[in-house]
Write a protein that holds these residues in place. Structure first.
Motif, PDB file in Angstrom:
ATOM      1  N   ILE A  96       0.844  -1.198   0.000  1.00  0.00           N
ATOM      2  CA  ILE A  96       0.000   0.000   0.000  1.00  0.00           C
ATOM      3  C   ILE A  96       0.883   1.252   0.000  1.00  0.00           C
ATOM      4  O   ILE A  96       0.627   2.206  -0.731  1.00  0.00           O
ATOM      5  N   TYR A  97       1.934   1.223   0.808  1.00  0.00           N
ATOM      6  CA  TYR A  97       2.860   2.365   0.886  1.00  0.00           C
ATOM      7  C   TYR A  97       3.453   2.659  -0.490  1.00  0.00           C
ATOM      8  O   TYR A  97       3.497   3.812  -0.931  1.00  0.00           O
ATOM      9  N   ASP A  98       3.924   1.618  -1.178  1.00  0.00           N
ATOM     10  CA  ASP A  98       4.535   1.791  -2.506  1.00  0.00           C
ATOM     11  C   ASP A  98       3.515   2.274  -3.538  1.00  0.00           C
ATOM     12  O   ASP A  98       3.812   3.144  -4.356  1.00  0.00           O
ATOM     13  N   LEU A  99       2.317   1.717  -3.508  1.00  0.00           N
ATOM     14  CA  LEU A  99       1.278   2.112  -4.457  1.00  0.00           C
ATOM     15  C   LEU A  99       0.828   3.559  -4.236  1.00  0.00           C
ATOM     16  O   LEU A  99       0.544   4.270  -5.196  1.00  0.00           O
ATOM     17  N   ALA A 100       0.775   3.983  -2.985  1.00  0.00           N
ATOM     18  CA  ALA A 100       0.343   5.353  -2.667  1.00  0.00           C
ATOM     19  C   ALA A 100       1.304   6.386  -3.250  1.00  0.00           C
ATOM     20  O   ALA A 100       0.887   7.484  -3.642  1.00  0.00           O
ATOM     21  N   LYS A 101       2.562   6.044  -3.341  1.00  0.00           N
ATOM     22  CA  LYS A 101       3.547   6.974  -3.917  1.00  0.00           C
ATOM     23  C   LYS A 101       3.357   7.136  -5.423  1.00  0.00           C
ATOM     24  O   LYS A 101       3.883   8.065  -6.008  1.00  0.00           O
ATOM     25  N   LYS A 102       2.582   6.228  -6.046  1.00  0.00           N
ATOM     26  CA  LYS A 102       2.374   6.259  -7.496  1.00  0.00           C
ATOM     27  C   LYS A 102       1.026   6.859  -7.890  1.00  0.00           C
ATOM     28  O   LYS A 102       0.676   6.866  -9.069  1.00  0.00           O
ATOM     29  N   LEU A 103       0.268   7.362  -6.927  1.00  0.00           N
ATOM     30  CA  LEU A 103      -1.030   7.966  -7.221  1.00  0.00           C
ATOM     31  C   LEU A 103      -0.831   9.278  -7.989  1.00  0.00           C
ATOM     32  O   LEU A 103       0.263   9.841  -7.973  1.00  0.00           O
ATOM     33  N   PRO A 104      -1.914   9.783  -8.635  1.00  0.00           N
ATOM     34  CA  PRO A 104      -1.801  11.051  -9.374  1.00  0.00           C
ATOM     35  C   PRO A 104      -1.171  12.172  -8.534  1.00  0.00           C
ATOM     36  O   PRO A 104      -0.357  12.931  -9.022  1.00  0.00           O
ATOM     37  N   THR A 105      -1.556  12.233  -7.276  1.00  0.00           N
ATOM     38  CA  THR A 105      -0.885  13.109  -6.317  1.00  0.00           C
ATOM     39  C   THR A 105      -0.196  12.164  -5.340  1.00  0.00           C
ATOM     40  O   THR A 105      -0.858  11.564  -4.483  1.00  0.00           O
ATOM     41  N   PRO A 106       1.114  11.962  -5.489  1.00  0.00           N
ATOM     42  CA  PRO A 106       1.799  10.968  -4.642  1.00  0.00           C
ATOM     43  C   PRO A 106       1.587  11.224  -3.153  1.00  0.00           C
ATOM     44  O   PRO A 106       1.587  12.369  -2.694  1.00  0.00           O
ATOM     45  N   TYR A 107       1.364  10.137  -2.427  1.00  0.00           N
ATOM     46  CA  TYR A 107       1.168  10.206  -0.977  1.00  0.00           C
ATOM     47  C   TYR A 107       2.163   9.274  -0.311  1.00  0.00           C
ATOM     48  O   TYR A 107       2.215   8.092  -0.622  1.00  0.00           O
ATOM     49  N   ARG A 108       2.954   9.826   0.592  1.00  0.00           N
ATOM     50  CA  ARG A 108       3.931   9.034   1.331  1.00  0.00           C
ATOM     51  C   ARG A 108       3.336   8.718   2.707  1.00  0.00           C
ATOM     52  O   ARG A 108       3.374   9.551   3.608  1.00  0.00           O
ATOM     53  N   ALA A 109       2.808   7.533   2.838  1.00  0.00           N
ATOM     54  CA  ALA A 109       2.134   7.095   4.065  1.00  0.00           C
ATOM     55  C   ALA A 109       3.167   6.587   5.066  1.00  0.00           C
ATOM     56  O   ALA A 109       3.169   5.414   5.444  1.00  0.00           O
ATOM     57  N   THR A 110       4.029   7.470   5.522  1.00  0.00           N
ATOM     58  CA  THR A 110       5.148   7.045   6.371  1.00  0.00           C
ATOM     59  C   THR A 110       4.691   6.539   7.738  1.00  0.00           C
ATOM     60  O   THR A 110       5.248   5.564   8.240  1.00  0.00           O
ATOM     61  N   ARG A 111       3.682   7.160   8.331  1.00  0.00           N
ATOM     62  CA  ARG A 111       3.199   6.679   9.637  1.00  0.00           C
ATOM     63  C   ARG A 111       2.552   5.306   9.501  1.00  0.00           C
ATOM     64  O   ARG A 111       2.698   4.447  10.366  1.00  0.00           O
ATOM     65  N   PHE A 112       1.834   5.107   8.397  1.00  0.00           N
ATOM     66  CA  PHE A 112       1.224   3.809   8.123  1.00  0.00           C
ATOM     67  C   PHE A 112       2.310   2.740   7.994  1.00  0.00           C
ATOM     68  O   PHE A 112       2.231   1.680   8.615  1.00  0.00           O
ATOM     69  N   LYS A 113       3.330   3.022   7.193  1.00  0.00           N
ATOM     70  CA  LYS A 113       4.414   2.061   6.989  1.00  0.00           C
ATOM     71  C   LYS A 113       5.125   1.763   8.307  1.00  0.00           C
ATOM     72  O   LYS A 113       5.430   0.610   8.609  1.00  0.00           O
ATOM     73  N   GLN A 114       5.353   2.789   9.098  1.00  0.00           N
ATOM     74  CA  GLN A 114       6.003   2.595  10.398  1.00  0.00           C
ATOM     75  C   GLN A 114       5.148   1.697  11.296  1.00  0.00           C
ATOM     76  O   GLN A 114       5.663   0.796  11.961  1.00  0.00           O
ATOM     77  N   MET A 115       3.839   1.907  11.299  1.00  0.00           N
ATOM     78  CA  MET A 115       2.942   1.088  12.116  1.00  0.00           C
ATOM     79  C   MET A 115       2.985  -0.373  11.660  1.00  0.00           C
ATOM     80  O   MET A 115       3.051  -1.290  12.477  1.00  0.00           O
ATOM     81  N   VAL A 116       2.958  -0.594  10.341  1.00  0.00           N
ATOM     82  CA  VAL A 116       3.003  -1.953   9.806  1.00  0.00           C
ATOM     83  C   VAL A 116       4.340  -2.611  10.151  1.00  0.00           C
ATOM     84  O   VAL A 116       4.385  -3.770  10.560  1.00  0.00           O
ATOM     85  N   ASP A 117       5.434  -1.842  10.002  1.00  0.00           N
ATOM     86  CA  ASP A 117       6.759  -2.377  10.345  1.00  0.00           C
ATOM     87  C   ASP A 117       6.846  -2.762  11.818  1.00  0.00           C
ATOM     88  O   ASP A 117       7.415  -3.791  12.168  1.00  0.00           O
ATOM     89  N   GLU A 118       6.286  -1.934  12.692  1.00  0.00           N
ATOM     90  CA  GLU A 118       6.387  -2.161  14.134  1.00  0.00           C
ATOM     91  C   GLU A 118       5.435  -3.245  14.638  1.00  0.00           C
ATOM     92  O   GLU A 118       5.814  -4.077  15.452  1.00  0.00           O
ATOM     93  N   LEU A 119       4.185  -3.215  14.159  1.00  0.00           N
ATOM     94  CA  LEU A 119       3.161  -4.115  14.691  1.00  0.00           C
ATOM     95  C   LEU A 119       2.948  -5.364  13.842  1.00  0.00           C
ATOM     96  O   LEU A 119       2.436  -6.363  14.341  1.00  0.00           O
ATOM     97  N   GLY A 120       3.285  -5.277  12.577  1.00  0.00           N
ATOM     98  CA  GLY A 120       2.923  -6.326  11.622  1.00  0.00           C
ATOM     99  C   GLY A 120       1.637  -5.924  10.934  1.00  0.00           C
ATOM    100  O   GLY A 120       0.843  -5.143  11.475  1.00  0.00           O
TER     101      GLY A 120
END
Length: 107
Positions: free
Chosen positions: A17-41
């Motif tokens: 999801i993090y990688d796909l969000a960066k490819k949207l028409p207006t790129p979105y860097r979901a860094t908090r989301f990625k951090q949560m997934v990395d930390e919690l699974g």
């Protein structure tokens, strides 16, 4: 497929999801989301996000970045896919549907 493997596959899908969000028409860097997934699974992160009845900032940002296309790469949309059904309760799926509907996507 056993539940442990399914959860591992879901974790990778959540990171995507993090990688796909960066490819949207207006790129979105979901860094908090990625951090949560990395930390919690991936599964625990989804459980945490689904525990709140409110639309998360990330879901709102995905909508703003890509409207329907953005919503279709969200965690809420992901968990509604048949493949992940065994990981989530009907209540969790209902919450995900409601949040997507509030953003204008009927699933």
């Amino acid at each position: 497929m056993d539940k442990k493997q399914l959860e591992a596959d879901f974790h990778h899908a959540m990171l995507e999801i993090y990688d796909l969000a960066k490819k949207l028409p207006t790129p979105y860097r979901a860094t908090r989301f990625k951090q949560m997934v990395d930390e919690l699974g991936g599964k625990a992160a989804a459980d945490k996000l689904l525990a709140s009845p409110d639309i998360s900032q990330g879901l709102g940002e995905l909508y703003l970045a890509g409207q329907e296309k953005g919503l279709k790469i969200s965690m809420e949309y992901l968990i509604l896919q048949e493949r992940w059904s065994p990981l989530f309760t009907e209540e969790q799926k209902s919450i995900a549907r409601k949040k997507l509907k509030q953003c204008g996507l009927d699933v």
